[in-house]
Design a protein around this motif. Structure first.
Motif, short mmCIF file in Angstrom:
data_model
loop_
_atom_site.label_atom_id
_atom_site.label_comp_id
_atom_site.label_asym_id
_atom_site.label_seq_id
_atom_site.Cartn_x
_atom_site.Cartn_y
_atom_site.Cartn_z
N PRO A 75 -52.01 3.50 56.17
CA PRO A 75 -51.89 4.12 54.87
C PRO A 75 -51.39 5.64 55.00
O PRO A 75 -51.38 6.45 56.17
CB PRO A 75 -53.33 4.25 54.52
N LEU A 76 -50.90 6.34 53.91
CA LEU A 76 -50.19 7.65 54.15
C LEU A 76 -51.11 8.68 54.06
O LEU A 76 -51.47 9.65 54.92
CB LEU A 76 -49.59 8.11 52.70
N PHE A 77 -52.61 8.53 53.55
CA PHE A 77 -53.67 9.31 53.51
C PHE A 77 -55.06 8.76 54.04
O PHE A 77 -55.12 7.52 53.43
CB PHE A 77 -53.83 9.98 52.09
N VAL A 78 -55.89 9.29 54.47
CA VAL A 78 -57.16 8.75 54.59
C VAL A 78 -58.33 9.69 54.20
O VAL A 78 -58.12 11.02 54.17
CB VAL A 78 -57.38 8.25 56.06
N ARG A 79 -59.44 9.10 53.55
CA ARG A 79 -60.60 9.87 53.13
C ARG A 79 -61.31 10.57 54.32
O ARG A 79 -61.30 9.79 55.52
CB ARG A 79 -61.36 9.34 52.39
N MET A 80 -61.68 11.75 54.13
CA MET A 80 -62.38 12.31 55.27
C MET A 80 -63.69 11.78 55.82
O MET A 80 -63.95 11.60 57.10
CB MET A 80 -62.87 13.85 54.87
N ASN A 81 -64.28 11.11 54.97
CA ASN A 81 -65.41 10.37 55.19
C ASN A 81 -65.18 9.04 56.14
O ASN A 81 -65.96 8.24 56.60
CB ASN A 81 -66.33 9.83 54.19
N PHE A 106 -56.32 17.73 51.77
CA PHE A 106 -56.05 17.74 50.44
C PHE A 106 -57.43 17.40 49.58
O PHE A 106 -57.90 16.32 49.80
CB PHE A 106 -54.82 16.65 49.96
N LYS A 107 -57.65 18.17 48.28
CA LYS A 107 -58.73 17.97 47.35
C LYS A 107 -58.24 17.21 46.52
O LYS A 107 -57.32 17.82 45.55
CB LYS A 107 -59.58 19.29 47.23
N ARG A 108 -58.91 16.49 45.93
CA ARG A 108 -58.66 15.62 44.59
C ARG A 108 -59.96 15.60 44.13
O ARG A 108 -60.75 14.35 44.41
CB ARG A 108 -57.88 14.16 44.49
N GLY A 109 -60.45 16.24 43.14
CA GLY A 109 -61.78 16.14 42.58
C GLY A 109 -62.82 16.38 43.53
O GLY A 109 -62.76 17.33 44.39
N ARG A 110 -63.89 15.54 44.17
CA ARG A 110 -64.83 15.71 44.91
C ARG A 110 -64.33 15.07 46.45
O ARG A 110 -64.97 15.12 47.27
CB ARG A 110 -66.08 15.08 44.43
N PHE A 118 -58.89 14.41 51.39
CA PHE A 118 -58.00 13.44 52.25
C PHE A 118 -57.15 14.28 53.12
O PHE A 118 -56.87 15.18 53.18
CB PHE A 118 -56.97 12.63 51.18
N VAL A 119 -56.75 13.34 54.33
CA VAL A 119 -55.82 14.35 55.29
C VAL A 119 -54.56 12.84 55.39
O VAL A 119 -54.96 11.97 55.38
CB VAL A 119 -56.45 14.32 56.60
N ARG A 120 -53.48 13.60 55.80
CA ARG A 120 -52.37 12.66 56.08
C ARG A 120 -52.45 12.09 57.40
O ARG A 120 -52.89 12.89 58.58
CB ARG A 120 -51.32 13.58 55.71
N THR A 121 -52.44 10.94 57.56
CA THR A 121 -52.76 10.02 58.58
C THR A 121 -51.54 10.40 59.67
O THR A 121 -51.90 10.61 60.93
CB THR A 121 -52.42 8.69 58.50
N GLU A 122 -50.29 10.71 59.37
CA GLU A 122 -49.32 11.20 60.15
C GLU A 122 -49.40 12.42 60.83
O GLU A 122 -49.51 12.62 62.14
CB GLU A 122 -47.82 11.16 59.60
N ASP A 123 -50.41 13.40 60.32
CA ASP A 123 -50.59 14.72 60.79
C ASP A 123 -51.70 14.55 61.75
O ASP A 123 -51.35 15.07 62.68
CB ASP A 123 -51.18 15.51 59.65
N LEU A 124 -52.66 13.69 61.32
CA LEU A 124 -53.95 13.28 62.16
C LEU A 124 -53.30 12.54 63.70
O LEU A 124 -53.68 13.07 64.77
CB LEU A 124 -54.82 12.40 61.74
N ALA A 125 -52.37 11.72 63.53
CA ALA A 125 -51.76 11.10 64.74
C ALA A 125 -51.30 12.08 65.55
O ALA A 125 -51.32 12.02 66.77
CB ALA A 125 -51.05 9.94 64.30
N ASN A 126 -50.06 12.93 64.86
CA ASN A 126 -49.58 13.81 65.49
C ASN A 126 -50.80 14.69 66.47
O ASN A 126 -50.17 15.21 67.67
CB ASN A 126 -48.69 14.87 64.80
N VAL A 127 -51.54 15.32 65.76
CA VAL A 127 -52.52 16.09 66.40
C VAL A 127 -53.15 15.62 67.78
O VAL A 127 -53.33 16.03 68.81
CB VAL A 127 -53.65 16.92 65.41
N ILE A 128 -53.65 14.15 67.53
CA ILE A 128 -54.34 13.67 68.59
C ILE A 128 -53.32 13.19 69.53
O ILE A 128 -53.83 13.32 70.81
CB ILE A 128 -55.14 12.48 67.90
#
Length: 67
Positions: free
Chosen positions: A6-12, A37-41, A44-54
């Motif tokens: 997925p492009l984004f994943v929820r923080m939880n 990224f916040k949408r209402g309550r 989300f984070v971009r999965t590509e960004d997380l993978a790159n940092v990890i």
């Protein structure tokens, strides 16, 4: 058959999917390594960004564009 991520994943769901706590993701966001990224309550984070940092790949500073 190729699997798509997925492009984004929820923080939880970050820990379940990436094995990284949401607290660590927030630390990376404070260091401008990723964007939350916040949408209402929901957050989300971009999965590509997380993978790159990890993976330790170079990250693009938040708010900057390539080119």
């Amino acid at each position: 058959m190729s699997l798509t991520r997925p492009l984004f994943v929820r923080m939880n769901k970050v820990q379940e999917i990436f094995g990284v706590s949401d607290d660590q993701v927030r630390i990376w966001a404070r260091k401008n390594l990723i964007t939350i990224f916040k949408r209402g309550r929901m957050s989300f984070v971009r999965t590509e960004d997380l993978a790159n940092v990890i993976e330790g790949l170079p990250t693009q500073a938040v708010g900057q564009t390539v080119g």
